[in-house]
Design a protein around this motif. Structure first.
Motif, short mmCIF file in Angstrom:
data_model
loop_
_atom_site.label_atom_id
_atom_site.label_comp_id
_atom_site.label_asym_id
_atom_site.label_seq_id
_atom_site.Cartn_x
_atom_site.Cartn_y
_atom_site.Cartn_z
N MET A 96 0.83 -1.22 0.00
CA MET A 96 0.00 0.00 0.00
C MET A 96 0.86 1.26 0.00
N ASP A 97 1.76 1.28 0.98
CA ASP A 97 2.68 2.42 1.07
C ASP A 97 3.39 2.64 -0.26
N GLN A 98 3.90 1.52 -0.76
CA GLN A 98 4.67 1.60 -2.01
C GLN A 98 3.83 2.24 -3.11
N PHE A 99 2.59 1.75 -3.19
CA PHE A 99 1.72 2.24 -4.25
C PHE A 99 1.53 3.75 -4.13
N ILE A 100 1.26 4.20 -2.90
CA ILE A 100 1.03 5.64 -2.70
C ILE A 100 2.28 6.43 -3.06
N LEU A 101 3.42 5.94 -2.59
CA LEU A 101 4.67 6.65 -2.85
C LEU A 101 4.92 6.77 -4.35
N TRP A 102 4.68 5.64 -5.06
CA TRP A 102 4.94 5.68 -6.50
C TRP A 102 3.91 6.53 -7.22
N THR A 103 2.74 6.70 -6.64
CA THR A 103 1.78 7.63 -7.25
C THR A 103 2.29 9.06 -7.12
N VAL A 104 2.81 9.38 -5.93
CA VAL A 104 3.33 10.74 -5.71
C VAL A 104 4.36 11.08 -6.79
N LEU A 105 5.25 10.12 -7.07
CA LEU A 105 6.32 10.40 -8.01
C LEU A 105 5.93 10.07 -9.45
N GLY A 106 5.12 9.02 -9.59
CA GLY A 106 4.83 8.53 -10.94
C GLY A 106 3.82 9.37 -11.67
N ALA A 107 2.85 9.94 -10.96
CA ALA A 107 1.79 10.69 -11.63
C ALA A 107 2.36 11.84 -12.46
N PRO A 108 3.24 12.67 -11.90
CA PRO A 108 3.81 13.73 -12.73
C PRO A 108 4.60 13.19 -13.92
N LEU A 109 5.31 12.07 -13.68
CA LEU A 109 6.11 11.51 -14.76
C LEU A 109 5.21 11.02 -15.90
N LEU A 110 4.14 10.33 -15.52
CA LEU A 110 3.17 9.87 -16.50
C LEU A 110 2.59 11.06 -17.25
N GLY A 111 2.30 12.11 -16.47
CA GLY A 111 1.77 13.33 -17.07
C GLY A 111 2.72 13.86 -18.13
N VAL A 112 4.00 13.88 -17.81
CA VAL A 112 5.00 14.38 -18.76
C VAL A 112 4.92 13.59 -20.07
N PHE A 113 4.88 12.25 -19.94
CA PHE A 113 4.87 11.42 -21.14
C PHE A 113 3.61 11.65 -21.96
N LEU A 114 2.48 11.71 -21.27
CA LEU A 114 1.22 11.86 -22.00
C LEU A 114 1.17 13.21 -22.71
N ILE A 115 1.68 14.24 -22.03
CA ILE A 115 1.66 15.56 -22.68
C ILE A 115 2.56 15.52 -23.91
N LEU A 116 3.70 14.87 -23.77
CA LEU A 116 4.60 14.78 -24.92
C LEU A 116 3.94 14.01 -26.07
N LEU A 117 3.06 13.07 -25.73
CA LEU A 117 2.35 12.31 -26.76
C LEU A 117 1.19 13.10 -27.36
N GLY A 118 0.93 14.31 -26.81
CA GLY A 118 -0.08 15.13 -27.43
C GLY A 118 -1.37 15.30 -26.66
N ALA A 119 -1.41 14.82 -25.42
CA ALA A 119 -2.62 15.01 -24.62
C ALA A 119 -2.75 16.48 -24.24
N PRO A 120 -3.98 16.95 -23.93
CA PRO A 120 -4.16 18.36 -23.56
C PRO A 120 -3.31 18.71 -22.33
N ALA A 121 -2.43 19.70 -22.49
CA ALA A 121 -1.35 19.89 -21.54
C ALA A 121 -1.83 20.31 -20.15
N ARG A 122 -2.65 21.38 -20.10
CA ARG A 122 -2.99 21.91 -18.78
C ARG A 122 -3.84 20.92 -18.00
N LEU A 123 -4.76 20.29 -18.72
CA LEU A 123 -5.62 19.32 -18.07
C LEU A 123 -4.81 18.16 -17.49
N LEU A 124 -3.87 17.67 -18.31
CA LEU A 124 -3.03 16.57 -17.86
C LEU A 124 -2.18 16.99 -16.66
N ALA A 125 -1.65 18.21 -16.74
CA ALA A 125 -0.82 18.70 -15.64
C ALA A 125 -1.64 18.78 -14.36
#
Lengths: 629, 528
Positions: free
Chosen positions: B1-30
């Motif tokens: 559980m802890d692990q999952f939360i921690l990786w969300t804290v760090l992973g969500a912005p990273l995922l956001g970066v990739f998706l924006i680079l792939l062309g997703a709407p930037a502000r919404l994704l951010a």
């Protein structure tokens, strides 16, 4: 779990303030209702709590670190309960009065929210047992005072006065905070109960040895030779510093000389606010604090002398200034300063009980006088100049009679509450053998009688001097009721020595009043009033102008020229360090250096054959020399 | 559980970066990315009870093995000291995205860089390894420069960004030299920059107490530049004034604390300040003078500023002096207070920079004279601005005060003079802020002018701004009323570190007394 009733005292105004600020902004009348409701609730809680003898609740930890505990713990001794009655009682009446006075204001949510915030923080100061927590609430009353003084912030004078009040209080709080830190460092606790408990042992241990070796906290596990310790300090000096630090807080909040300048300006706020905060309760918090920590102050006799003289000096100076003011609220403001000075002096002559006695009676009659002044101002469509009034006794009879009662109480007319409490202070000074202070206090009393009788004559008697007087605004019972309710304790609160007994509990022993005390106090009243009658009766303009007094000894101007400008000049000089030395010289020289190195490197790779040949030759020369040597 | 939360804290912005680079709407994704990071951060705060119990089975792996620095680990965990900063980072990041907009063609680039900044900051605070912390800090820093240079305000933004780059990169490098020097004190076979391994090493009889003078000075100098220690601050005020609001909020509120954070970690847990040879007599007085300069000179310089953004920049530098005081005083209370103060002032500073940007609607260059009274027009702004301002000047009941008072209480016994200066500084910040508040919101003179000139361009604040200011205000109030939720875990961590440190050093001293050990020379020197 049964909720302790005393929590309601703190929480009700807090809830009310939050509601006003966050939810009810658009519904001013609802804000007023919620705020008045919370004030009623507070007063009932105090009465109920006292009647039922409810115990203080368990403490609530606000900040707890190893060795540093700042908890909200209630200390409901005689001192606190007396102050609670004063604060919630007068607070309630002022809330009710405000319903009428502020009826047409378009920012009721700010006004009533501010009042509730004030009630929250003021009761917090009164009940707190922890110096850290007192400081928390101390700052919060400062903010509520700032908000309420600046209520009409579109007037430049009002926002300036609010800033001045906040900053003057902050200056005092710097000293106060250092004093609190001093208490913590020396005694290792901030709890007043604990201090009271350990102090006898502490002083006994100090006994003969006059120095104290302090070790800083939190050194467990540190090898002995590395523990940080101060050089031994003279204990008396330390106690003096602590006492003076704590006193600084009172100097700011109770507007004692030299920080008294903010209080008269604070009259820019709505008049009910002046009555509650800047006359009856908040400014008295300084005196209350001194009474609270008196056992710490008393460790240093020098500090007490200093406190007494600051108090007496403020009392006389402010009374002198009051005699020449022409704004009804300013007369009362200087009078407040002067009376606070008397109370501080009483603490200084080692009689905090008399100080609290006078604080209580003063709270009643000064709140009465301010609300009376508010009624006059309201009736006259916001006219505050006393020379444009006159003859109001016939137009506003209820206001006149109650105002007269307040005046007589303040002036020390025998039989009214102020007479008894003032006498207690006189007696304390005399018993202590401080005859200079005694006569200064008597002189203050004489001036008090003089300027108050002057005020009554000019405002209420004689002929009307302005057309507003002929057509006063009608005053409803929400405004007249509080006046009458305040007039009763102003008349009677001095009898039976009820208040000193409340404070002292069973082991009450009162000053023996010397005949000299009566001579001085009655003499001061008679002479002062007679002087005012002779000088002012039937006059239509100021018969006697003393510009030095009218212009407050030019102290404000002096501060503007020295301190305010001084800060600007210091800021200019020091930001010169920033601009020229750091950002200018240092950064530029670094930039220059970098640029120079860059130029040199560019020179090296310039592509010019001559340069390359030159360096080749240079290199050869170096190698040659190297080999030869 | 802890692990999952921690990786969300760090992973969500990273995922956001990739998706924006792939062309997703930037502000919404951010928004989505930082929003879920914020929720996860709050969840992490709750499940680890403020960081006091850490992550269960925190995952880590060896990142790289290098001769100079030994084993560098890649992994994340939180404790009472890092949890508040992680929380601060995700909180400010979300509000920064809420507060910012960017025109279409470059929107994607802008938000990618902004996400990287906040991601780097969070990762730096949560990292288990000192060198990784450093690397993540650089990840956050470099996008900052680009953002200021390309999206900032004012004509000189490129040169301002360049100056900031030079200062901060140089500062980081000097700090890195200090770190590497510190790691050289360990024998090559056990050398590692993993923080808990460093601590174990100290506990296991060997100790780092003979840290040479130059290493300590280099560390303080290098990381000092990062948080604007006097006189290495001149990158900051103009940098923040030129930065887009979101960047100023993240850097001034969050990232600037990194220098303090790493020094706190090292001095609290690795370098026993009290035992350092020569430091007590030489560099400590010097550093306290510099901290005093931060408080007094930069505080008064703030008073002289004619622009709101510059004034806030100086004020945020002034607050850094308090943090230095807390580190130098080196008591459990003062170090705990530093954590609280970083959190509280981080929030207040970020809030003030965010609101200042809103005031650009009334005066593009934020000159206080031109703003005169115009703020009155925007009622909601008065309230939240006033709240952040009161927090910044240390009003009880708002987050920074708890840090301030415990810092002063904890520091006085060790450093009475600097503490007294700090108390006076509270007065200065009150003068600065109240003067500014009066100029912006209270003076009536500007009202007429604002009606005339502003009404054409004026529009009511968007929902994003309202939500962001609500979050900031709520956080300031919440942790002002309940500071114990942050202070207690922080205190546990700090006290534990101190205990480890003292135990390690104490054992060394015993060893030395028995004859022949690293600390022998030290003990002899001290006993003189």
């Amino acid at each position: 779990m049964p909720v302790n009733i005393w929590w309601i005292l703190i929480l009700a105004p807090l809830v009310s303030a939050s509601l006003c600020a966050l939810v009810l902004r658009r519904w001013g009348t609802a804000c007023a209702g919620v705020s008045v409701g919370s004030a009623v609730l507070c007063f009932l809680v105090v009465l109920w709590g006292l009647a039922s003898g409810a115990q203080a609740p368990a403490q609530w930890d606000w900040l707890s670190l190893p060795g540093l505990e700042i908890a909200l713990e209630m200390r409901l001794d005689g001192l606190a309960t007396l102050m609670l009655v004063v604060v919630t009682g007068i607070g309630l009446l002022v809330h009710v009065f405000s319903l009428g006075y502020m009826a047409e204001d378009d920012a009721k949510w700010r006004y009533f929210g501010g009042l509730s915030l004030f009630m929250f923080s003021m009761t917090g100061i009164v009940v707190s047992d922890n110096l850290g927590m007192i400081f928390v609430f101390w700052e919060l009353v400062g903010v509520s005072s700032y908000l309420l003084i600046g209520h009409w912030f579109r007037k430049p004078a009002a926002s300036a006065a609010a800033n001045k009040a906040f900053l003057a209080n902050r200056i005092g709080d710097v000293g106060f905070l250092l004093g609190i830190i001093g208490v913590y460092v020396v005694f290792n606790t901030l709890s007043i109960s604990e201090l009271k408990a350990i102090l006898p042992e502490f002083t006994e241990k100090m006994g003969e040895q006059q120095t104290l070796v302090m070790e800083s906290q939190k050194q467990e596990g540190v090898a002995e030779q590395f523990k940080v310790s101060f050089p031994p300090v003279d204990v008396n000096f330390l106690f003096l510093l602590i006492a003076l630090g704590l006193f600084c807080g009172a100097v700011g909040k109770s507007a004692q000389f030299p920080l008294h300048v903010w209080l008269p300006d604070a009259m820019e706020g709505p008049t009910p606010v002046s009555a509650l905060i800047h006359a009856a309760t908040m400014v008295a918090a300084g005196v209350y604090l001194l009474a609270r920590v008196f056992f710490v102050l008393a460790l240093s006799a020098e500090a007490l002398v200093f406190i007494a003289w600051i108090g007496a000096g403020t009392a006389v100076l402010a009374a002198l200034m009051a005699t020449q003011q022409s704004d009804i609220k300013r007369v009362l403001a200087y009078s407040t300063l002067s009376q606070l000075g008397m109370m501080v002096m009483a603490v200084g002559v080692a009689d905090p009980k008399s100080a609290m006695f006078h604080l209580t009676t003063h709270a009643f009659f000064k709140a009465l006088l301010f609300l009376g002044a508010g009624a006059v101002i309201h009736a006259l469509h916001h006219e505050q100049n006393i020379w444009k009034m006159g003859g109001l006794a016939r137009k506003l009879p209820v206001v006149f009679i109650t105002f007269l009662i307040g005046t007589l109480a303040l002036a020390g007319c025998p039989g009214l509450s102020g007479f008894f409490s003032k006498d207690a202070i006189f007696a304390a000074a005399q018993e202590r053998g401080e005859m200079v202070l005694f006569w200064l206090a008597a002189f203050t009393a004489l001036l008090t009688a003089f300027y108050m009788v002057r005020l009554v004559i000019v405002v209420f008697l004689g002929e009307a001097r302005d057309e507003h007087v002929d057509h006063p605004h009608k005053l409803g019972w929400v405004m007249l009721g509080p006046l009458i309710l305040l007039a009763l304790p102003s008349l009677a609160a001095g009898y039976g020595e009820l208040i000193p007994k409340w404070l002292a509990g069973d082991n009450y022993e009162y000053h023996k009043h010397d005949i000299l005390v009566y001579v001085a106090s009655i003499g001061a009243f008679v002479l002062g009033s007679a002087g005012a009658i002779v000088l002012y009766y039937g006059k239509i303009k100021e018969p006697l102008t003393v510009s030095l007094l009218r212009d407050r000894f030019y102290i404000d101007e002096f501060y503007d020229r020295t301190f305010v400008r001084g800060i600007d000049v210091t800021a200019a000089l020091l930001s010169g360090v920033d601009r020229w030395l750091v950002r200018g010289a240092a950064v530029r020289s670094v930039t220059f250096l970098v640029a120079a190195v860059g130029h040199f490197c560019r020179f090296l790779v310039s592509g010019s054959v001559q340069v390359y040949v030159f360096f080749m030759a240079l290199g050869l020369l170096v190698l040659l020399l190297w080999n030869l040597l | 559980m802890d692990q999952f939360i921690l990786w969300t804290v760090l992973g969500a912005p990273l995922l956001g970066v990739f998706l924006i680079l792939l062309g997703a709407p930037a502000r919404l994704l951010a928004l989505l990315a930082t929003g879920s990071a914020l929720l996860a951060g709050l969840a992490l705060f709750v499940v680890t009870s403020g960081g006091s119990r850490g992550i269960v089975d925190a995952w880590k792996t060896t990142w790289v093995q290098m001769p100079l620095v030994g084993r560098v680990d890649f992994g994340f965990d939180v404790d009472g000291v890092s949890m508040p900063l992680v929380l601060l980072s995700v909180l400010v990041a979300f509000v920064a995205v809420l507060f910012t907009r960017c025109e279409k063609p470059r929107e994607a680039e802008f938000f990618v860089l902004l996400l990287l900044t906040s991601l780097g900051a969070t990762a730096a605070f949560a990292s288990v390894d000192v060198i990784s912390m450093f690397v993540f800090h650089e990840v956050a820093l470099i996008p900052t420069f680009i953002l200021i240079g390309r999206y900032g305000h004012g004509f000189s933004r490129a040169s301002v960004a360049l100056r900031m780059t030079v200062y901060l990169v140089l500062g980081s490098l000097i700090g890195l030299v200090g770190l590497i020097g510190l790691l050289q004190l360990m024998p090559p076979d056990v050398r590692t920059s993993n923080f808990s391994a460093l601590q174990e090493y100290i506990q296991a009889d060997v100790g780092l107490q003979n840290v040479p003078f130059w290493i300590f000075s280099t560390l303080f100098l290098g990381f000092g530049v990062l948080f604007g220690l006097f006189p290495f601050y001149s990158w900051a005020p103009n940098g923040y004034a030129s930065a887009p609001a979101g960047v100023a909020m993240i850097h001034a509120g969050v990232l600037k604390n990194f220098g303090v954070f790493i020094l706190l970690k090292l001095i609290g847990g690795v370098i026993p300040l009290a035992y350092l040879e020569g430091v007590q007599e030489t560099i400590l007085p010097l550093l306290s003078v510099l901290a005093g300069c931060n408080i007094l000179i930069l505080g008064l310089a703030a008073l002289r500023q004619e622009r709101l953004d510059l004034m806030l920049g100086y004020l945020s530098l002034m607050h850094m002096g308090y943090l230095v005081l807390g580190i130098l005083a080196d008591t459990g209370t003062s170090q705990t207070a530093v954590v609280m103060l970083m959190f509280g002032h981080g929030l207040a500073t970020a809030a003030l920079f965010g609101y200042a940007d809103r005031l650009r609607k009334f005066s593009a260059n934020l000159r206080l004279d031109e703003l005169e009274g115009t703020g009155v027009k925007e009622h909601s702004l008065i309230f939240v601005f006033g709240l952040a301002l009161m927090a910044s000047l240390g009003l009880p009941g708002l987050a920074p005060f708890a840090g301030e008072i415990s810092l002063l209480m904890g520091s006085f016994a060790k450093m009475p003079i600097l503490t007294a200066v700090a108390v006076v500084g509270i007065l200065i910040s009150a003068i600065v802020l109240l003067r500014a508040f009066r100029k912006i919101f209270q003076l009536g003179g500007g009202l007429v002018r604002s009606e005339l000139s502003v009404s054409a361009t004026y529009s009511q604040p968007e929902i994003g701004f309202r939500l962001g200011s609500l979050i900031l205000s709520a956080a300031l109030v919440l942790w002002g009323i309940l500071p114990n939720t942050l202070l207690k875990p922080a205190s546990e961590t700090v006290e534990n570190q101190i205990r480890v440190l003292n135990a390690g050093v104490g054992r060394n001293l015993d060893l030395a007394k028995q004859g022949g050990s690293l600390a022998k020379a030290l003990v002899e020197d001290k006993s003189k």
